[in-house]
Each structure stands twice: as structure tokens, then as C-alpha cells.
Design an enzyme around this catalytic site. Structure first.
Site, PDB file in Angstrom:
ATOM      1  N   LYS A 152       0.937  -1.203   0.035  1.00  0.00           N
ATOM      2  CA  LYS A 152      -0.022   0.135   0.063  1.00  0.00           C
ATOM      3  C   LYS A 152       0.990   1.139   0.086  1.00  0.00           C
ATOM      4  CE  LYS A 152      -1.909   2.731   3.069  1.00  0.00           C
ATOM      5  NZ  LYS A 152      -1.880   3.932   2.197  1.00  0.00           N
ATOM      6  N   GLU A 227       9.548   0.937  10.957  1.00  0.00           N
ATOM      7  CA  GLU A 227      10.659   1.814  10.548  1.00  0.00           C
ATOM      8  C   GLU A 227       9.867   3.396  10.905  1.00  0.00           C
ATOM      9  OE1 GLU A 227      12.681   4.439   9.860  1.00  0.00           O
ATOM     10  OE2 GLU A 227      12.439   4.114   7.662  1.00  0.00           O
ATOM     11  N   CYS A 261      13.360  10.472   7.566  1.00  0.00           N
ATOM     12  CA  CYS A 261      13.440   9.824   8.964  1.00  0.00           C
ATOM     13  C   CYS A 261      14.838  10.097   9.420  1.00  0.00           C
ATOM     14  CB  CYS A 261      12.825   8.535   9.067  1.00  0.00           C
ATOM     15  SG  CYS A 261      13.546   7.372   7.918  1.00  0.00           S
ATOM     16  N   GLU A 351       9.693  15.429  15.653  1.00  0.00           N
ATOM     17  CA  GLU A 351      10.267  15.220  14.168  1.00  0.00           C
ATOM     18  C   GLU A 351       9.510  16.345  13.471  1.00  0.00           C
ATOM     19  OE1 GLU A 351       9.028  11.829  11.986  1.00  0.00           O
ATOM     20  OE2 GLU A 351      10.910  11.453  11.542  1.00  0.00           O
TER      21      GLU A 351
HETATM   22  O1  TXE Z   1       2.399   9.467   8.037  1.00  0.00           O
HETATM   23  P1  TXE Z   1       1.774   8.060   8.369  1.00  0.00           P
HETATM   24  P2  TXE Z   1       1.921  10.734   7.169  1.00  0.00           P
HETATM   25  C1  TXE Z   1       6.219  11.313   9.753  1.00  0.00           C
HETATM   26  C2  TXE Z   1       6.465  12.729   9.807  1.00  0.00           C
HETATM   27  C3  TXE Z   1       5.334  13.348   9.131  1.00  0.00           C
HETATM   28  C4  TXE Z   1       4.262  12.548   9.833  1.00  0.00           C
HETATM   29  C5  TXE Z   1       2.738  12.258   9.070  1.00  0.00           C
HETATM   30  O2  TXE Z   1       6.836  13.223  11.120  1.00  0.00           O
HETATM   31  O3  TXE Z   1       5.016  14.678   9.136  1.00  0.00           O
HETATM   32  O4  TXE Z   1       4.780  11.200  10.071  1.00  0.00           O
HETATM   33  O5  TXE Z   1       3.070  12.015   7.781  1.00  0.00           O
HETATM   34  C6  TXE Z   1      -0.496   4.675   6.244  1.00  0.00           C
HETATM   35  N1  TXE Z   1      -3.341   1.825   9.356  1.00  0.00           N
HETATM   36  N2  TXE Z   1       6.565  10.443   8.887  1.00  0.00           N
HETATM   37  O6  TXE Z   1       0.749  11.297   7.677  1.00  0.00           O
HETATM   38  O7  TXE Z   1       0.142   8.612   8.641  1.00  0.00           O
HETATM   39  C7  TXE Z   1      -0.403   5.874   5.356  1.00  0.00           C
HETATM   40  O8  TXE Z   1      -1.573   5.543   4.379  1.00  0.00           O
HETATM   41  C8  TXE Z   1      -2.275   1.345   8.525  1.00  0.00           C
HETATM   42  C9  TXE Z   1       7.920   9.683   9.254  1.00  0.00           C
HETATM   43  O9  TXE Z   1       2.106  10.705   5.925  1.00  0.00           O
HETATM   44  O10 TXE Z   1       2.231   7.506   9.362  1.00  0.00           O
HETATM   45  C10 TXE Z   1       0.705   5.763   4.672  1.00  0.00           C
HETATM   46  O11 TXE Z   1       0.838   4.777   3.749  1.00  0.00           O
HETATM   47  N3  TXE Z   1      -1.885   2.182   7.821  1.00  0.00           N
HETATM   48  C11 TXE Z   1       8.297   8.659   8.354  1.00  0.00           C
HETATM   49  C12 TXE Z   1       1.747   5.205   5.704  1.00  0.00           C
HETATM   50  O12 TXE Z   1       0.814   4.719   6.670  1.00  0.00           O
HETATM   51  C13 TXE Z   1      -1.862   3.355   8.022  1.00  0.00           C
HETATM   52  C14 TXE Z   1       7.770   8.855   6.889  1.00  0.00           C
HETATM   53  C15 TXE Z   1       2.264   6.247   6.558  1.00  0.00           C
HETATM   54  O13 TXE Z   1       1.431   7.419   6.860  1.00  0.00           O
HETATM   55  C16 TXE Z   1      -2.825   3.866   9.109  1.00  0.00           C
HETATM   56  C17 TXE Z   1       6.381   9.441   6.808  1.00  0.00           C
HETATM   57  C18 TXE Z   1      -3.447   3.027   9.592  1.00  0.00           C
HETATM   58  N4  TXE Z   1      -4.573   3.636  10.678  1.00  0.00           N
HETATM   59  C19 TXE Z   1       6.028  10.022   7.767  1.00  0.00           C
HETATM   60  N5  TXE Z   1      -2.909   5.256   8.795  1.00  0.00           N
HETATM   61  C20 TXE Z   1       9.723   8.091   8.356  1.00  0.00           C
HETATM   62  N6  TXE Z   1      10.135   8.195   9.766  1.00  0.00           N
HETATM   63  O14 TXE Z   1      10.251   7.833   7.338  1.00  0.00           O
HETATM   64  C21 TXE Z   1      -2.061   5.748   7.800  1.00  0.00           C
HETATM   65  N7  TXE Z   1      -1.368   4.498   7.370  1.00  0.00           N
END
Ligand code: TXE
Length: 449
Positions: A152, A227, A261, A351
Site C-alpha cells: 500500500k 521503521e 526519517c 520530528e
Molecule cells: O504518515 P503516516 P503521514 C512522520 C513525519 C510526518 C508525519 C505524518 O513526521 O510529518 O509522520 O506523515 C499509512 N493503519 N513520517 O501522515 O500517517 C498511510 O496511508 C495502517 C515519518 O504521511 O504514518 C501511509 O501509507 N496504515 C516517516 C503510511 O501509513 C496507515 C515517513 C504512513 O503514513 C494507517 C512518513 C492506519 N491506521 C511520515 N494510517 C519516516 N520516519 O520515514 C495511515 N497509514
């Protein structure tokens, strides 16, 4: 249908249907049906298919890089590097298929063998900051071990994953082995996490969602690797090559517009060198080229979305020592920003995921380690010093999974990548990643009557 935007122009570049729970169930069923045949593909044949996929990624490298740049807003040179890495990842795991061995263990009255069995259907949930690269880090080991997958992509960045699934079919991977399902986290992601036929979730994203993935996986005792976020320290000692450390530091925190990250978003500098280092850092940051991501010379593009820009702007306060420029046109731009902070401040604790770095002075080695570890995260970090013994002492003392000395690079195809503390658990890349996509089976054969 969801419109997919180019963050540099705010224009819609595609319309992608959002999958439903029923679509998720169908993809999981397709993966479940494809599993028995895929797990029994002879190792050299599975390796050959992964090599073909790697070759197609190379052949379509420029196309994939352009697509990634338009969808994520990252500089084209970065996208080219990331797509090249995707090919390298598939080559690496093609080579790993027949090198992930079991053991024979001396026992009484028989023979004991271990096998590395695939898990079955694995759900891979990836974020928007490195869409195709992070997808490959999970796909490579998952497929090499004989699992089938449902991937996904993030809602904002589904395009390269969709293209990769087409290339996988062109490479000859059987139908159902690699399924890509664009859709929302709360619908498709959640369904993958809870579905009884999904054996494991490989997740990269926020710590908050990681927590809910872990809780949701408990219902079916699913395996998870997480991660998550980071708040990594770039520790600069006074005896370091300050010019080199300052020249490298902007890329370590403003690369990918800070949406990384591993971003070294806390820059810790020994007090005796602080003023000189800040002067050099400001100079180096001034030279960073911010602008059109499709221009070969660009080093930093826009943020991913208007929401992200709003979130990031809430951190850019306090004692600002430098604020850069951005294009005046449309696009989710945010300037490179350096702020002086204490480690207790919000900008140093959370972050930011944008181009905002916190500058923090420290007194001595113990103080540096104390500050570096005073965070709930533990992903990455750097140590700059000319004293080799100190470099090793500090590297051992810092609670993080991926450290570099006199460098800010964290990620290599052949070396393990992952976090300590609330940055998650499990390792991606290298041979270590195979542990997360296989189960050890122990078989004892009695050999005495
Ligand atoms: O991340 P999400 P977002 C951090 C970073 C950023 C913040 C928000 O600080 O500003 O997260 O980003 C899926 N069950 N990072 O909102 O929501 C979602 O669809 C299962 C750090 O984009 O964590 C996407 O595919 N899956 C980070 C993935 O999770 C779910 C990288 C990540 O989204 C879900 C990105 C659920 N309930 C953001 N809800 C890093 N450390 O690299 C969402 N998703």
C-alpha cells in the site's frame, strides 16, 4: 478517485482510485492464492525473476525518476539516485535468494536441521517521502524469501508503486505475487493490519501510526517491523574538520526538504567551536540551490503538501539564525531554517519533517552523549571528530541504530538499517532484512533405532 498533485506546482498530475475494504480483501486473496506456487519456485528461477525486475527498473530509470520527482517534488538528481538504488536492491536480493541458509545443529541420537520458511502474504505499508525506494527495501527481501505481497503506497504518492507493479509483471513475476493497492491508511492499511490471512506487516511511517499498527497486529499475532520517526543528532566536536562538517550538514537535514526519517535535525556543536561552525553552516546553507525539482541543478524542492507546510511552519520560531529563500510561485515551498534551541524545546524534541534544524551547544563528550540520547527516538546520527577512539566511544554510547563517523550517510543496500527506542524495530536492507520476512523452522530426525 483521488487527485494526485505535483507539490512544486500544486497541479493535479493523475487521478487514482482509492481502494475499498473489498478491494483489499481481493488483493489479499490473490496474494494468498499465488503463495504456494511462488514459494516453490526454484531458487535460481526466483533470483532470475528479481534480476529481470532490477533490469527493467534500470531500463525505465529516467521514466521512474521523472514520475517520482513530479509526485514527491524531490530534485530529479535525488530521484535518479533513488531509482538506481531500487535496481541495486533487487539485484542484491536476487543474489540473496540462495544465500539465506539454514543450519545443521549437533544433537544426540539424530540430526537437527533448520529451514527459513516464508511467512505467506505480507502487507507492506509505505510513506510518501521515499516512495519507490522504501517500497523496494521491503519488496526485495519479502519476495526473495518466497512471500507474496500486498503493497500500500501512501495516499499522496502512489504513482511509482503502480508503475513498479506493471514492470514486475513484465519481468515475469506471476500474477498475484506483487499486488499494489493505492488507498487510505485508515481503510486499506487498517484492513491489511487486521486481516487474518496477512502474516506480517512491514511498515514505515509515523511513530503514532506505527503504534496503532502494532496494536492492530496483536489481534492475529502478526509479525511487524516498524521503521518510524527520528530526531537524530549530528554531533560536531571542536577537533573535527569543521569545514567538512559544515559543508555536509545542510544536506543531512535539508535533503528531501527535511522529510527524511534520518534527518540530522539536531546539530550539536562543542561550545569552543560553536560560533565558527555556525558561521560556516550559514554560509553552506546559503549556497543550497532551492527551486524547480525538474532542474538538474536543484538541491531542494518543496514540501509534500500544504498540510505539511503548515505543520513545519509551527517549528520555525525562537532564535532564528538563518532563513533561506524559496521560489515565489505556486508550490508547497518552505525555506531552509536554522534556529538556536535547547534540547527541551519542541523543535528539538519532535520530528519536524521539514527543513528546520535546531542548533544546540554542548560542553564535553559526556554532555554530547547525554543530549544525543535525550530523545524518545533512536534512528540515526553522525559524529564528527579527528579522534578515532572518541568516535568509537561515542558511536557505542549513542542509542541509535544507524550511525556514521565524519559522514552523514545512513543507508546502504548491503548494511542493516533500522531504529532503537521509538524509532521502531526490525532491520531493513542487507542480509538482516531477510530475518524479518522468514520464520525459522527446526526439524529433528531420529537416526537411531
Ligand atoms: O504518515 P503516516 P503521514 C512522520 C513525519 C510526518 C508525519 C505524518 O513526521 O510529518 O509522520 O506523515 C499509512 N493503519 N513520517 O501522515 O500517517 C498511510 O496511508 C495502517 C515519518 O504521511 O504514518 C501511509 O501509507 N496504515 C516517516 C503510511 O501509513 C496507515 C515517513 C504512513 O503514513 C494507517 C512518513 C492506519 N491506521 C511520515 N494510517 C519516516 N520516519 O520515514 C495511515 N497509514
Amino acid at each position: 478517485m483521488t487527485a494526485v498533485l505535483n507539490p512544486a506546482t500544486e497541479e493535479a498530475i493523475a487521478e487514482v482510485p482509492g481502494a475499498t475494504v473489498e478491494d483489499a480483501d481481493r488483493a489479499i486473496e490473490a496474494a494468498r492464492r499465488a503463495f504456494p506456487a511462488w514459494r516453490t519456485v526454484a531458487p535460481p528461477d526466483r533470483a532470475r525473476l528479481l534480476r529481470r525486475l532490477a533490469g527493467l527498473v534500470e531500463e525505465h530509470g529516467e521514466e521512474l525518476a521523472r514520475l517520482e520527482t513530479r509526485n514527491v517534488g524531490k530534485p530529479i538528481q535525488d530521484s535518479r539516485g533513488e531509482v538506481a538504488m531500487v535496481a541495486e536492491v533487487f539485484y542484491f536480493y536476487a543474489g540473496a535468494v540462495d544465500k539465506h541458509h539454514g543450519e545443521t545443529i549437533p544433537v544426540a541420537a539424530g540430526v537437527d536441521l533448520t529451514f527459513r520458511e516464508p511467512l505467506g502474504v505480507v502487507g507492506l505499508i509505505v510513506p510518501w517521502n521515499f516512495p519507490i525506494a522504501i517500497a523496494s527495501w521491503k519488496l526485495g527481501p519479502a519476495l526473495a524469501c518466497g512471500n507474496t505481497v500486498v503493497l500500500k503506497p501512501a495516499e499522496l504518492t502512489p504513482l511509482t508503486a503502480i508503475r513498479l507493479a506493471e514492470l514486475a509483471l513484465d519481468a515475469g513475476l506471476p500474477e498475484g505475487v506483487l499486488n499494489v493497492l493505492p488507498g487510505s491508511g485508515s481503510v486499506v492499511g487498517q484492513r491489511l493490519v487486521e486481516h487474518p490471512d496477512v502474516a506480517k506487516i512491514g511498515f514505515t511511517g509515523s511513530t503514532e501510526v506505527g503504534r496503532s499498527v502494532m496494536a492492530g497486529a496483536a489481534g492475529t499475532i502478526k509479525r511487524v517491523t516498524l521503521e518510524l520517526g527520528g530526531k537524530s543528532a549530528n554531533v560536531v566536536f571542536a577537533d573535527a574538520d569543521l569545514e567538512a562538517a559544515a559543508a555536509a550538514a545542510p544536506f543531512a537535514v535539508f535533503g528531501n526538504a527535511g522529510q527524511d526519517c534520518c534527518a540530522r535535525s539536531r546539530i550539536l556543536v562543542e561550545r569552543g567551536a560553536y560560533d565558527r561552525f555556525v558561521q560556516l553552516l550559514v554560509q553552506a546553507t546559503t549556497e543550497l540551490r532551492v527551486g524547480d525539482p525538474e532542474d538538474d541543478a536543484t538541491q531542494m524542492g518543496p514540501l509534500i503538501s500544504a498540510d505539511q507546510r503548515e505543520k513545519v511552519s509551527s517549528y520555525a520560531s525562537g532564535t532564528v539564525v538563518f532563513r533561506g529563500n524559496t521560489p515565489a510561485d505556486r508550490g508547497f515551498w518552505f525555506p531552509c531554517t536554522l534556529v538556536e534551541a535547547r534540547n527541551e524545546d519542541r523543535v528539538a524534541r519532535e520530528e519536524v519533517f521539514g527543513p528546520v534544524a535546531a542548533l544546540i551547544p554542548f560542553e564535553d563528550e559526556d554532555d554530547a552523549v547525554r543530549i544525543a540520547n535525550d530523545t524518545p527516538y533512536g534512528l540515526s546520527g553522525s559524529i564528527w571528530t579527528r579522534d578515532g577512539a572518541r568516535a568509537l566511544r561515542v558511536a557505542r554510547a549513542v542509542e541509535a541504530g544507524v550511525l556514521s563517523v565524519n559522514s552523514n550517510t545512513s543507508v546502504r543496500v548491503s548494511t542493516p538499517f533500522g531504529g532503537f527506542k521509538q524509532s521502531g524495530f526490525g532491520r531493513e536492507l542487507g542480509m538482516h532484512a531477510l530475518e524479518g520476512y522468514s520464520e525459522v523452522k527446526n526439524v529433528y530426525l531420529a537416526t537411531e533405532g
